[in-house]
Design a protein around this motif. Sequence first.
Motif, PDB file in Angstrom:
ATOM      1  N   LYS A   1      13.686 -24.337 -54.349  1.00  0.00           N
ATOM      2  CA  LYS A   1      13.715 -24.497 -52.894  1.00  0.00           C
ATOM      3  C   LYS A   1      14.346 -25.841 -52.534  1.00  0.00           C
ATOM      4  O   LYS A   1      15.048 -25.957 -51.538  1.00  0.00           O
ATOM      5  CB  LYS A   1      12.303 -24.395 -52.322  1.00  0.00           C
ATOM      6  CG  LYS A   1      12.283 -24.405 -50.820  1.00  0.00           C
ATOM      7  CD  LYS A   1      10.940 -24.017 -50.263  1.00  0.00           C
ATOM      8  CE  LYS A   1      11.000 -24.070 -48.762  1.00  0.00           C
ATOM      9  NZ  LYS A   1      10.603 -22.848 -48.126  1.00  0.00           N
ATOM     10  N   GLU A   2      14.129 -26.856 -53.371  1.00  0.00           N
ATOM     11  CA  GLU A   2      14.715 -28.178 -53.121  1.00  0.00           C
ATOM     12  C   GLU A   2      16.234 -28.104 -53.171  1.00  0.00           C
ATOM     13  O   GLU A   2      16.915 -28.732 -52.358  1.00  0.00           O
ATOM     14  CB  GLU A   2      14.195 -29.199 -54.144  1.00  0.00           C
ATOM     15  CG  GLU A   2      12.734 -29.541 -54.004  1.00  0.00           C
ATOM     16  CD  GLU A   2      11.814 -28.494 -54.636  1.00  0.00           C
ATOM     17  OE1 GLU A   2      12.258 -27.729 -55.526  1.00  0.00           O
ATOM     18  OE2 GLU A   2      10.649 -28.418 -54.214  1.00  0.00           O
TER      19      GLU A   2
ATOM     20  N   MET B   1      18.087 -25.460 -52.518  1.00  0.00           N
ATOM     21  CA  MET B   1      18.522 -24.745 -51.319  1.00  0.00           C
ATOM     22  C   MET B   1      18.493 -25.665 -50.099  1.00  0.00           C
ATOM     23  O   MET B   1      19.441 -25.707 -49.319  1.00  0.00           O
ATOM     24  CB  MET B   1      17.629 -23.530 -51.064  1.00  0.00           C
ATOM     25  CG  MET B   1      18.016 -22.752 -49.824  1.00  0.00           C
ATOM     26  SD  MET B   1      16.874 -21.436 -49.406  1.00  0.00           S
ATOM     27  CE  MET B   1      15.461 -22.355 -48.836  1.00  0.00           C
ATOM     28  N   THR B   2      17.409 -26.426 -49.974  1.00  0.00           N
ATOM     29  CA  THR B   2      17.289 -27.342 -48.838  1.00  0.00           C
ATOM     30  C   THR B   2      18.390 -28.390 -48.857  1.00  0.00           C
ATOM     31  O   THR B   2      18.968 -28.726 -47.826  1.00  0.00           O
ATOM     32  CB  THR B   2      15.904 -28.023 -48.851  1.00  0.00           C
ATOM     33  OG1 THR B   2      14.903 -27.011 -48.784  1.00  0.00           O
ATOM     34  CG2 THR B   2      15.741 -28.982 -47.682  1.00  0.00           C
ATOM     35  N   LYS B   3      18.719 -28.885 -50.046  1.00  0.00           N
ATOM     36  CA  LYS B   3      19.781 -29.878 -50.167  1.00  0.00           C
ATOM     37  C   LYS B   3      21.119 -29.325 -49.687  1.00  0.00           C
ATOM     38  O   LYS B   3      21.878 -29.999 -48.991  1.00  0.00           O
ATOM     39  CB  LYS B   3      19.883 -30.332 -51.628  1.00  0.00           C
ATOM     40  CG  LYS B   3      20.736 -31.532 -51.855  1.00  0.00           C
ATOM     41  CD  LYS B   3      20.630 -31.985 -53.301  1.00  0.00           C
ATOM     42  CE  LYS B   3      21.383 -33.261 -53.516  1.00  0.00           C
ATOM     43  NZ  LYS B   3      21.278 -33.742 -54.898  1.00  0.00           N
ATOM     44  N   VAL B   4      21.413 -28.081 -50.024  1.00  0.00           N
ATOM     45  CA  VAL B   4      22.666 -27.454 -49.589  1.00  0.00           C
ATOM     46  C   VAL B   4      22.635 -27.185 -48.084  1.00  0.00           C
ATOM     47  O   VAL B   4      23.604 -27.445 -47.371  1.00  0.00           O
ATOM     48  CB  VAL B   4      22.935 -26.154 -50.379  1.00  0.00           C
ATOM     49  CG1 VAL B   4      24.065 -25.356 -49.761  1.00  0.00           C
ATOM     50  CG2 VAL B   4      23.247 -26.483 -51.828  1.00  0.00           C
TER      51      VAL B   4
ATOM     52  N   LEU C   1      25.624 -21.662 -42.671  1.00  0.00           N
ATOM     53  CA  LEU C   1      24.569 -21.274 -43.596  1.00  0.00           C
ATOM     54  C   LEU C   1      23.271 -20.955 -42.872  1.00  0.00           C
ATOM     55  O   LEU C   1      22.897 -21.636 -41.920  1.00  0.00           O
ATOM     56  CB  LEU C   1      24.312 -22.407 -44.594  1.00  0.00           C
ATOM     57  CG  LEU C   1      25.514 -22.843 -45.425  1.00  0.00           C
ATOM     58  CD1 LEU C   1      25.160 -24.075 -46.246  1.00  0.00           C
ATOM     59  CD2 LEU C   1      25.972 -21.716 -46.328  1.00  0.00           C
ATOM     60  N   ASN C   2      22.591 -19.906 -43.348  1.00  0.00           N
ATOM     61  CA  ASN C   2      21.271 -19.532 -42.861  1.00  0.00           C
ATOM     62  C   ASN C   2      20.458 -19.039 -44.040  1.00  0.00           C
ATOM     63  O   ASN C   2      21.003 -18.533 -45.018  1.00  0.00           O
ATOM     64  CB  ASN C   2      21.350 -18.402 -41.823  1.00  0.00           C
ATOM     65  CG  ASN C   2      21.862 -18.875 -40.495  1.00  0.00           C
ATOM     66  OD1 ASN C   2      21.359 -19.847 -39.954  1.00  0.00           O
ATOM     67  ND2 ASN C   2      22.875 -18.209 -39.981  1.00  0.00           N
ATOM     68  N   VAL C   3      19.139 -19.157 -43.927  1.00  0.00           N
ATOM     69  CA  VAL C   3      18.251 -18.621 -44.944  1.00  0.00           C
ATOM     70  C   VAL C   3      18.144 -17.120 -44.730  1.00  0.00           C
ATOM     71  O   VAL C   3      17.967 -16.651 -43.601  1.00  0.00           O
ATOM     72  CB  VAL C   3      16.861 -19.282 -44.859  1.00  0.00           C
ATOM     73  CG1 VAL C   3      15.911 -18.663 -45.869  1.00  0.00           C
ATOM     74  CG2 VAL C   3      16.974 -20.779 -45.083  1.00  0.00           C
ATOM     75  N   TRP C   4      18.276 -16.357 -45.824  1.00  0.00           N
ATOM     76  CA  TRP C   4      18.203 -14.904 -45.737  1.00  0.00           C
ATOM     77  C   TRP C   4      16.813 -14.430 -46.122  1.00  0.00           C
ATOM     78  O   TRP C   4      16.150 -15.005 -46.979  1.00  0.00           O
ATOM     79  CB  TRP C   4      19.231 -14.264 -46.663  1.00  0.00           C
ATOM     80  CG  TRP C   4      19.190 -12.766 -46.624  1.00  0.00           C
ATOM     81  CD1 TRP C   4      19.786 -11.960 -45.706  1.00  0.00           C
ATOM     82  CD2 TRP C   4      18.496 -11.901 -47.523  1.00  0.00           C
ATOM     83  NE1 TRP C   4      19.506 -10.644 -45.981  1.00  0.00           N
ATOM     84  CE2 TRP C   4      18.722 -10.578 -47.096  1.00  0.00           C
ATOM     85  CE3 TRP C   4      17.708 -12.112 -48.647  1.00  0.00           C
ATOM     86  CZ2 TRP C   4      18.184  -9.479 -47.747  1.00  0.00           C
ATOM     87  CZ3 TRP C   4      17.170 -11.025 -49.301  1.00  0.00           C
ATOM     88  CH2 TRP C   4      17.416  -9.724 -48.852  1.00  0.00           C
TER      89      TRP C   4
END
Length: 89
Positions: free
Chosen positions: A15-16, A18-21, A36-39
């Motif tokens: 998750k870290e 993903m958050t960084k990106v 970008l969006n979380v799917w």
Amino acid sequence: MMNKDGFFFFKFDSKEGMTKVLEGGPWLIRKMPLFLNVWAPDVSLSKEGIKSIPVWVKMYNVPIAIYTDDGLSLLASKIGTPKRLDGDI
């Protein structure tokens, strides 16, 4: 991975990561901005109309009297709503 509708999917080890990106960027693919969006399984994949877009602005020859957080924010507000001041000043 990219689907037939032009959506890219990225898988992260953490998750870290993903958050960084998601918080980094701006990101480009073939010189085109990447939004970008979380799917999640219940998310509808559709390309919505763009109403606004964040842009990274480099300012040159800024007078030294304006070279403060408040001064740069005031200057940037002339082209939009400032979101963040780059730390490389």
